[in-house]
Design a protein around this motif. Structure first.
Motif, PDB file in Angstrom:
ATOM      1  N   LEU A 197       0.676  -1.265   0.008  1.00 57.29           N
ATOM      2  CA  LEU A 197       0.050  -0.032  -0.038  1.00 57.29           C
ATOM      3  C   LEU A 197       1.059   1.251  -0.028  1.00 57.29           C
ATOM      4  N   ILE A 198       1.830   1.209   0.879  1.00 59.26           N
ATOM      5  CA  ILE A 198       2.892   2.514   0.992  1.00 59.26           C
ATOM      6  C   ILE A 198       3.327   2.789  -0.422  1.00 59.26           C
ATOM      7  N   SER A 199       3.849   1.654  -0.885  1.00 58.72           N
ATOM      8  CA  SER A 199       4.461   1.886  -2.146  1.00 58.72           C
ATOM      9  C   SER A 199       3.878   2.301  -3.536  1.00 58.72           C
ATOM     10  N   SER A 200       2.321   1.969  -3.296  1.00 57.42           N
ATOM     11  CA  SER A 200       1.701   2.263  -4.573  1.00 57.42           C
ATOM     12  C   SER A 200       1.478   3.614  -4.976  1.00 57.42           C
ATOM     13  N   SER A 201       1.359   3.983  -6.047  1.00 61.73           N
ATOM     14  CA  SER A 201       1.117   5.446  -6.795  1.00 61.73           C
ATOM     15  C   SER A 201      -0.141   6.037  -6.375  1.00 61.73           C
ATOM     16  N   LYS A 202      -0.256   7.311  -6.304  1.00 59.22           N
ATOM     17  CA  LYS A 202      -1.509   7.848  -6.321  1.00 59.22           C
ATOM     18  C   LYS A 202      -2.642   7.599  -7.032  1.00 59.22           C
ATOM     19  N   GLU A 203      -2.070   7.585  -8.350  1.00 57.36           N
ATOM     20  CA  GLU A 203      -3.062   7.205  -9.496  1.00 57.36           C
ATOM     21  C   GLU A 203      -3.705   5.807  -9.489  1.00 57.36           C
ATOM     22  N   LEU A 223      -3.879   3.986  -6.414  1.00 59.19           N
ATOM     23  CA  LEU A 223      -4.706   4.259  -5.259  1.00 59.19           C
ATOM     24  C   LEU A 223      -6.132   4.659  -5.641  1.00 59.19           C
ATOM     25  N   ALA A 224      -6.312   5.536  -6.462  1.00 57.49           N
ATOM     26  CA  ALA A 224      -7.353   6.331  -6.657  1.00 57.49           C
ATOM     27  C   ALA A 224      -8.319   5.458  -7.604  1.00 57.49           C
ATOM     28  N   GLN A 225      -7.807   4.557  -8.412  1.00 63.43           N
ATOM     29  CA  GLN A 225      -8.730   3.414  -9.013  1.00 63.43           C
ATOM     30  C   GLN A 225      -9.278   2.735  -8.285  1.00 63.43           C
ATOM     31  N   VAL A 226      -8.982   2.390  -7.022  1.00 62.47           N
ATOM     32  CA  VAL A 226      -9.704   1.418  -6.164  1.00 62.47           C
ATOM     33  C   VAL A 226     -11.048   1.893  -5.719  1.00 62.47           C
ATOM     34  N   ASP A 227     -11.940   0.887  -5.725  1.00 61.27           N
ATOM     35  CA  ASP A 227     -13.357   1.301  -5.503  1.00 61.27           C
ATOM     36  C   ASP A 227     -13.359   2.129  -3.985  1.00 61.27           C
ATOM     37  N   GLY A 228     -14.198   3.244  -4.100  1.00 67.75           N
ATOM     38  CA  GLY A 228     -14.392   3.809  -2.651  1.00 67.75           C
ATOM     39  C   GLY A 228     -13.144   4.783  -2.453  1.00 67.75           C
ATOM     40  N   VAL A 229     -12.224   4.977  -3.140  1.00 70.52           N
ATOM     41  CA  VAL A 229     -11.118   5.823  -2.768  1.00 70.52           C
ATOM     42  C   VAL A 229     -11.049   7.047  -3.657  1.00 70.52           C
ATOM     43  N   GLY A 230     -10.617   7.055  -4.929  1.00 71.92           N
ATOM     44  CA  GLY A 230     -10.667   8.543  -5.670  1.00 71.92           C
ATOM     45  C   GLY A 230      -9.731   9.405  -5.358  1.00 71.92           C
ATOM     46  N   GLN A 231      -9.593  10.519  -5.927  1.00 71.34           N
ATOM     47  CA  GLN A 231      -8.245  11.365  -5.907  1.00 71.34           C
ATOM     48  C   GLN A 231      -8.208  11.931  -4.770  1.00 71.34           C
ATOM     49  N   VAL A 232      -9.228  12.430  -3.791  1.00 74.51           N
ATOM     50  CA  VAL A 232      -9.159  13.054  -2.636  1.00 74.51           C
ATOM     51  C   VAL A 232      -8.538  11.974  -1.396  1.00 74.51           C
ATOM     52  N   VAL A 233      -9.132  10.924  -1.317  1.00 78.28           N
ATOM     53  CA  VAL A 233      -8.718   9.778  -0.442  1.00 78.28           C
ATOM     54  C   VAL A 233      -7.476   9.347  -0.780  1.00 78.28           C
ATOM     55  N   ALA A 234      -7.046   9.244  -2.012  1.00 81.13           N
ATOM     56  CA  ALA A 234      -5.774   8.757  -2.410  1.00 81.13           C
ATOM     57  C   ALA A 234      -4.590   9.830  -1.907  1.00 81.13           C
ATOM     58  N   GLU A 235      -5.097  11.140  -2.038  1.00 89.05           N
ATOM     59  CA  GLU A 235      -4.097  11.995  -1.701  1.00 89.05           C
ATOM     60  C   GLU A 235      -3.852  12.008  -0.194  1.00 89.05           C
ATOM     61  N   GLN A 236      -4.974  11.583   0.598  1.00 89.36           N
ATOM     62  CA  GLN A 236      -5.011  11.499   2.240  1.00 89.36           C
ATOM     63  C   GLN A 236      -4.209  10.373   2.633  1.00 89.36           C
ATOM     64  N   ILE A 237      -4.104   9.421   1.690  1.00 92.84           N
ATOM     65  CA  ILE A 237      -3.416   7.990   2.186  1.00 92.84           C
ATOM     66  C   ILE A 237      -2.096   8.457   2.050  1.00 92.84           C
ATOM     67  N   LYS A 238      -1.745   8.991   0.733  1.00 92.64           N
ATOM     68  CA  LYS A 238      -0.358   9.108   0.519  1.00 92.64           C
ATOM     69  C   LYS A 238       0.474  10.305   1.406  1.00 92.64           C
ATOM     70  N   GLU A 239      -0.440  11.256   1.692  1.00 95.99           N
ATOM     71  CA  GLU A 239      -0.004  12.248   2.774  1.00 95.99           C
ATOM     72  C   GLU A 239       0.047  11.647   4.161  1.00 95.99           C
TER      73      GLU A 239
END
Length: 690
Positions: free
Chosen positions: A559-565, A567-583
């Protein structure tokens, strides 16, 4: 704001409101005012109206109360306990009378009663005997506090027999009010709702007694009543001066009663004490305005605390015409009072770091009495509010107890001379020194697992039932362990295994408690990755999202090494949550703590098997209405475990809509689109193990 910004804000509001529902309904320790809660709830509703797909079925705009998290047994209510729509502004009555006009009920009789500031309960009598009493809980089921309620003198243990009276035009021996046409009987079933409260005089006496015993006094009568009812020992409740105000005969229609005022007369005949001076009937807006003005004028002269008045349609058949929303009845509303205010001096302004890292400026005040409560601190909400008020140390400010609970600064009445420097938002967290991030009107410390101010809440969340479920590690024990230096971070949890003897020597512990906690910690080893991920408390990652991420990524490093792009493709995630995970993982202390925890827990990869054992595989489901056999979150978890995907809105792609009581518009839309609809019982049948 665009849809992504709206989704993020809606998520923040939902989490915030659920937390404060829990504090208010379950812990009896509200941290925000009713007015602030109502404002944030209205903001969430506006976002959901603009973007209907954001309206989760378990949104605070659709639910009442809070999930049960206590030692008391659950009790399913006779019918759901809804919450009243409320506001201090006159618009609440504008909306109420508009609804009446739309239903051609402008001239219907109305009942007005004071809005008591206590704890709502439901009482059940069978064959005249008091059998069960419960709290509101989540609206569908409450906590069984029957032994405690039996100690209240105003609650009769046995109902008085009555004669068949004029309780309504429909009353007759055939309605069920009486089994036979005998002279005096009691109904077979009576369900009563009312408010448990403490009079102001009794409240003062109670606090004086607590102070004399070197115990902490209660902050207000509502907290005193709620805290007294939730005592595990009824003998403690017996010593508290509690009163009961009945406001509803829940099964009045089943008893053949035609109106609310006749139902209340019936309750009086059965043995309940009514405040007859506070049960007024009339018609129209002028009557309501007059009563509101009277209550506001007489408020300080009443023997009990009220924060407004309740307006109800009297006729039960007219109530049926008006109907109910998922959260509120359309036939009633609560018109509250403006908050009480006083003027005092700001001694200093400090910055608090909250559970989610939000930085909140707080004014420390020269203590002032605001309607019987000593106020020494008041929230300033955010730094934008500080700038708007231009409040500074030494200023005289007007303070109000909004909703008679939480103080806040309303305005600067007189500036200090000379004035101190204005308070500017800090660039780093005042606790841990991490760079602060700005999110809309708020400033936040993003160092979730490395900031001491956030650690305590992180441990509580990680130990919660939906995460690692560490039994015996409740809030009080977490506080105790941190105060004693036995815990200093989320990643220090498992170091307790080497401190067994120290734990056993703690006040209130002993060897058994210490051993039980260590066993509970050991049981978490090998927990599935989705529960571990949810337990980390990543912003935007709830249970369903954690599960989707765990199905995509087998472990933390993936999960940590995954790119934001990606992560955003996972159901229920999207751009906003993907940014929160990376942050979240971008902060060294947080990353180190998460990795250390993963090494200690060794979470197991979550594998969703395919085949006949997963009856919901590939199906999208919508739950709507009030479920009775399980909570909405439990239903979603069940669907997820069986291969399904719970969603919040109905579309042509929806496979199944599961309906509970009062299902509303989602069921209607499913019918229009030809989506399969099943009842809750049918859903349980189709998903039970073979």
């Amino acid at each position: 704001m665009d849809r992504n910004q709206a989704a993020q804000r809606a998520g923040e509001l939902s989490e915030f409101l659920r937390h404060h529902n829990y504090l208010y309904y379950t812990k009896n320790t509200p941290e925000i005012s009713d007015a602030e809660y109502d404002r944030l709830l209205a903001e969430l509703k506006d976002l959901e109206d603009k973007y209907p797909e954001l309206a989760a079925s378990d949104s605070p705009t659709h639910t009442v109360g809070a999930p049960l998290k206590s030692s008391f047994a659950p009790v399913v209510h006779f019918r759901p306990m809804l919450s009243l729509e409320s506001a201090a502004e006159a618009r609440i009555m504008d909306d109420f009378f508009r609804r009446l006009a739309e239903s051609r009920l402008e001239n219907t009789d109305l009942l007005v009663q004071p809005k008591m500031d206590g704890l709502s309960v439901e009482l059940v009598y069978r064959h005249g005997i008091f059998t069960t009493g419960s709290t509101r809980g989540d609206g569908r089921q409450g906590e069984d506090i029957t032994p405690n309620l039996r100690t209240i003198a105003d609650i009769p243990s046995q109902l008085k027999p009555i004669e068949l009276g004029e309780y309504g035009e429909e009353t007759s021996p055939q309605t069920g009010l009486f089994s036979q046409n005998t002279v005096r009987r009691v109904p077979d079933l009576v369900v009563v709702r009312g408010e448990v409260y403490i009079t102001l005089a009794s409240f003062d006496q109670l606090n004086q007694g607590l102070i004399a015993q070197n115990e902490t006094p209660f902050a207000n009568p509502r907290n005193a009543a709620a805290g007294s009812l939730r005592q595990m020992d009824p003998r403690v409740t017996f010593t508290r001066p509690l009163s009961f105000f009945p406001f509803e005969l829940v099964n009045a229609s089943e008893l053949g009663v035609a109106s609310d005022h006749k139902a209340l007369e019936l309750l009086a005949d059965l043995g309940f004490r009514l405040e007859n001076d506070h049960l007024q009937k009339g018609k129209g807006r002028e009557f309501v305005d007059r009563r509101h003005a009277w209550y506001q004028e007489q408020r300080d002269n009443l023997p009990f605390e009220i924060d407004g008045m309740v307006v109800k349609v009297d006729s039960l058949s007219h109530r049926d015409l008006l109907g109910e929303r998922s959260r509120n009845p359309r036939w009633a509303a609560a018109w509250k009072f403006p908050p009480r205010q006083e003027v005092t001096e700001v001694r200093s302004i400090v910055i608090q770091v909250g559970r989610t890292g939000k930085l909140t400026p707080v004014a420390l005040l020269r203590p002032v009495d605001v309607s019987g409560v000593t106020v020494s601190r008041a929230t300033l909400h955010n730094f934008g509010e500080v700038a708007r008020l231009d409040v500074r140390e030494g200023d005289l400010v007007r303070v109000e107890r909004a909703g008679d609970v939480i103080p806040k600064v309303v305005s600067v009445e007189k500036e200090a001379d000379p004035r101190s420097l204005a308070l500017n938002p800090p660039s780093v967290c005042p606790v841990c020194g991490e760079q602060v991030v700005v999110e809309g009107a708020y400033h936040r410390c993003p160092n979730s697992l490395g900031c001491p101010a956030q650690v305590m809440a992180s441990i509580r969340h990680f130990a919660g039932r939906a995460a690692l479920d560490i039994e015996g590690l409740g809030p009080k024990r977490v506080t105790q362990l941190m105060d004693r230096g036995l815990l200093n971070g989320l990643d220090s949890l498992y170091s307790l295994v080497q401190k067994r003897d120290e734990l056993a020597r703690l006040p209130g512990w002993g060897e058994l408690s210490a051993d039980n906690l260590l066993k509970a910690l050991n049981k978490t080893k090998g927990a599935t990755f989705d529960r571990f991920l949810f337990g980390l408390g990543i912003p935007g990652v709830g249970q369903a999202t954690a599960r989707e991420l765990a199905l995509k990524y087998p472990g933390l490093e993936d999960l940590i090494s995954s790119s934001k792009e990606k992560l955003a493709q996972v159901d229920g995630v999207g751009q906003v949550v993907a940014e929160q995970i990376k942050e979240f993982f971008s902060h060294p202390q947080t990353l180190e703590a998460a990795r250390k925890l993963a090494g200690q827990v060794a979470p197991a990869a979550l594998v969703q098997e395919s085949g006949h054992d997963l009856p919901l595989e590939g199906q999208t489901l919508v739950f709507t209405g009030t479920l009775t056999a399980m909570s909405r979150s439990e239903a979603k978890e069940k669907a997820l475990a069986l291969g399904g995907k719970p969603v919040n809105s109905v579309s042509k792609k929806t496979s199944l809509v599961v309906i509970g009581e009062n299902p509303g518009s989602k069921a209607e839309k499913a019918q229009e689109l030809g989506v399969k609809i099943v009842t809750e019982q049918e859903f349980l049948e189709m998903t039970k193990e073979k």
